[in-house]
Write a protein that holds these residues in place. Structure first.
Motif, PDB file in Angstrom:
ATOM      1  N   LYS A  42       0.817  -1.205   0.000  1.00 21.25           N
ATOM      2  CA  LYS A  42       0.000   0.000   0.000  1.00 21.25           C
ATOM      3  C   LYS A  42       0.862   1.272   0.000  1.00 21.25           C
ATOM      4  CE  LYS A  42      -4.130  -1.823   0.171  1.00 21.25           C
ATOM      5  NZ  LYS A  42      -5.064  -1.675  -0.966  1.00 21.25           N
ATOM      6  N   TYR A  43       0.347   2.282  -0.656  1.00 21.84           N
ATOM      7  CA  TYR A  43       0.923   3.634  -0.706  1.00 21.84           C
ATOM      8  C   TYR A  43       2.215   3.731  -1.513  1.00 21.84           C
ATOM      9  CZ  TYR A  43      -2.477   4.477   2.993  1.00 21.84           C
ATOM     10  OH  TYR A  43      -3.630   4.550   3.726  1.00 21.84           O
ATOM     11  N   THR A  44       2.631   2.662  -2.164  1.00 18.64           N
ATOM     12  CA  THR A  44       3.792   2.755  -3.052  1.00 18.64           C
ATOM     13  C   THR A  44       3.373   3.428  -4.343  1.00 18.64           C
ATOM     14  OG1 THR A  44       5.111   0.940  -2.165  1.00 18.64           O
ATOM     15  CG2 THR A  44       5.298   1.352  -4.523  1.00 18.64           C
ATOM     16  N   ILE A  45       4.159   4.421  -4.758  1.00 16.95           N
ATOM     17  CA  ILE A  45       3.799   5.218  -5.931  1.00 16.95           C
ATOM     18  C   ILE A  45       4.852   5.093  -7.032  1.00 16.95           C
ATOM     19  CG2 ILE A  45       2.406   6.902  -4.664  1.00 16.95           C
ATOM     20  CD1 ILE A  45       4.834   8.786  -4.689  1.00 16.95           C
ATOM     21  N   TYR A  46       4.374   5.255  -8.265  1.00 16.91           N
ATOM     22  CA  TYR A  46       5.255   5.328  -9.430  1.00 16.91           C
ATOM     23  C   TYR A  46       4.889   6.563 -10.227  1.00 16.91           C
ATOM     24  CZ  TYR A  46       7.333   4.509 -13.977  1.00 16.91           C
ATOM     25  OH  TYR A  46       8.047   4.668 -15.136  1.00 16.91           O
ATOM     26  N   ASN A  47       5.910   7.349 -10.587  1.00 16.63           N
ATOM     27  CA  ASN A  47       5.715   8.560 -11.393  1.00 16.63           C
ATOM     28  C   ASN A  47       6.335   8.369 -12.767  1.00 16.63           C
ATOM     29  OD1 ASN A  47       7.330  11.257 -12.315  1.00 16.63           O
ATOM     30  ND2 ASN A  47       5.268  11.739 -11.607  1.00 16.63           N
ATOM     31  N   ASP A  48       5.605   8.753 -13.807  1.00 15.47           N
ATOM     32  CA  ASP A  48       6.142   8.674 -15.165  1.00 15.47           C
ATOM     33  C   ASP A  48       5.626   9.856 -15.972  1.00 15.47           C
ATOM     34  OD1 ASP A  48       6.969   7.942 -17.782  1.00 15.47           O
ATOM     35  OD2 ASP A  48       6.951   5.833 -17.183  1.00 15.47           O
ATOM     36  N   PHE A  49       6.538  10.731 -16.378  1.00 13.69           N
ATOM     37  CA  PHE A  49       6.163  11.907 -17.171  1.00 13.69           C
ATOM     38  C   PHE A  49       6.391  11.679 -18.665  1.00 13.69           C
ATOM     39  CE2 PHE A  49      10.362  12.564 -15.250  1.00 13.69           C
ATOM     40  CZ  PHE A  49      11.168  12.651 -16.372  1.00 13.69           C
ATOM     41  N   GLU A  50       6.809  10.461 -19.029  1.00 11.96           N
ATOM     42  CA  GLU A  50       7.060  10.141 -20.425  1.00 11.96           C
ATOM     43  C   GLU A  50       5.996   9.196 -21.002  1.00 11.96           C
ATOM     44  OE1 GLU A  50      10.955   8.488 -20.132  1.00 11.96           O
ATOM     45  OE2 GLU A  50      11.958  10.430 -20.300  1.00 11.96           O
ATOM     46  N   LYS A  51       5.547   8.261 -20.180  1.00 10.06           N
ATOM     47  CA  LYS A  51       4.561   7.273 -20.611  1.00 10.06           C
ATOM     48  C   LYS A  51       3.454   7.195 -19.569  1.00 10.06           C
ATOM     49  CE  LYS A  51       8.238   4.569 -22.789  1.00 10.06           C
ATOM     50  NZ  LYS A  51       8.982   3.279 -22.759  1.00 10.06           N
ATOM     51  N   ASP A  52       2.425   6.438 -19.877  1.00  7.51           N
ATOM     52  CA  ASP A  52       1.343   6.242 -18.922  1.00  7.51           C
ATOM     53  C   ASP A  52       1.862   5.409 -17.754  1.00  7.51           C
ATOM     54  OD1 ASP A  52      -0.936   5.640 -17.502  1.00  7.51           O
ATOM     55  OD2 ASP A  52      -2.105   5.010 -19.246  1.00  7.51           O
ATOM     56  N   PRO A  53       1.868   5.959 -16.530  1.00  7.85           N
ATOM     57  CA  PRO A  53       2.388   5.191 -15.393  1.00  7.85           C
ATOM     58  C   PRO A  53       1.599   3.922 -15.106  1.00  7.85           C
ATOM     59  CG  PRO A  53       1.215   7.146 -14.631  1.00  7.85           C
ATOM     60  CD  PRO A  53       1.352   7.271 -16.117  1.00  7.85           C
ATOM     61  N   ALA A  54       0.363   3.870 -15.576  1.00  3.75           N
ATOM     62  CA  ALA A  54      -0.449   2.670 -15.385  1.00  3.75           C
ATOM     63  C   ALA A  54       0.102   1.485 -16.176  1.00  3.75           C
ATOM     64  CB  ALA A  54      -1.894   2.939 -15.786  1.00  3.75           C
TER      65      ALA A  54
END
Length: 211
Positions: A33-45
């Protein structure tokens, strides 16, 4: 009231950051829980497709990521099937061409050295474009520098960087590290964490020792 974590995006109007446990579906990928991933180049999903590489079902190896981790854009996890069998006299991965060469399909795994699971602890920060290799275990509270290539295990609360990644320094003294590993604040309820955020974010361990 319990802080909800049943939505895809932590922030409104920000589609670049996701809760990873809400977007992965592979049963061999476990995210806390609460682990995040950031991606400003592609869809992080699309983390599972773009960032978890050579993760083929035949090996049954796992990616295990703890709670409250922060994973930056482009961080990748390279699994066993990216390897080749170093004990072989040839680099070529003959067994995977079982149809072409009329080989036994059940011997496909002989094409590479099996390094095992990738296991990431809790509250780990993985920097931009870092690469974590198969079989690596990263301890709680560790920091992986930008574009580091991690080929060996990283102890808790250790900062590493470079190619291959090497220890830069410890985040805290050994007494503080021991106390944090004893407290395991990431296993507290969300209400308890929220209540004690000033102490957690102050960088001082003394206030937490009494909890």
């Amino acid at each position: 009231m319990t802080i909800p974590v049943n939505k895809k995006y932590p922030r409104s109007n920000d589609n670049e950051t996701v809760y990873l446990d809400q977007v992965v579906s592979n049963p061999n990928i476990k995210v806390g829980k609460y682990t995040i991933y950031n991606d400003f180049e592609k869809d992080p999903a699309d983390f599972e497709k773009n960032n978890v590489l050579y993760h083929y079902p035949i090996n049954q190896d796992r990616l295990v990521i703890g709670k409250f981790c922060s994973i930056a854009c482009g961080a990748r996890f390279l699994f066993t099937s990216a390897n080749h069998a170093m004990g072989s006299l040839a680099n070529h991965t003959f067994p995977i061409f079982f149809e072409e060469w009329d080989l036994k399909k059940e011997n496909v795994r002989d094409a590479w050295d099996n390094k095992g699971d990738i296991v990431i602890g809790n509250d780990v920060w993985i920097g931009y474009d870092a690469i974590i290799m198969a079989g690596v275990h990263i301890g709680d509270g560790a920091v992986i520098g930008t574009r580091a290539v991690v080929t060996k295990d990283v102890p808790p609360y250790t900062i590493v960087g470079g190619v291959p990644a090497r220890k830069i320094k410890m985040r805290f003294d050994s007494e503080t590290v021991d106390e944090l590993l004893r407290l395991k604040w990431w296993d507290w309820t969300s209400e308890k964490i929220k209540k004690n955020l000033p102490l957690i974010m102050s960088g001082e361990i003394n206030g937490l020792k009494e909890l």
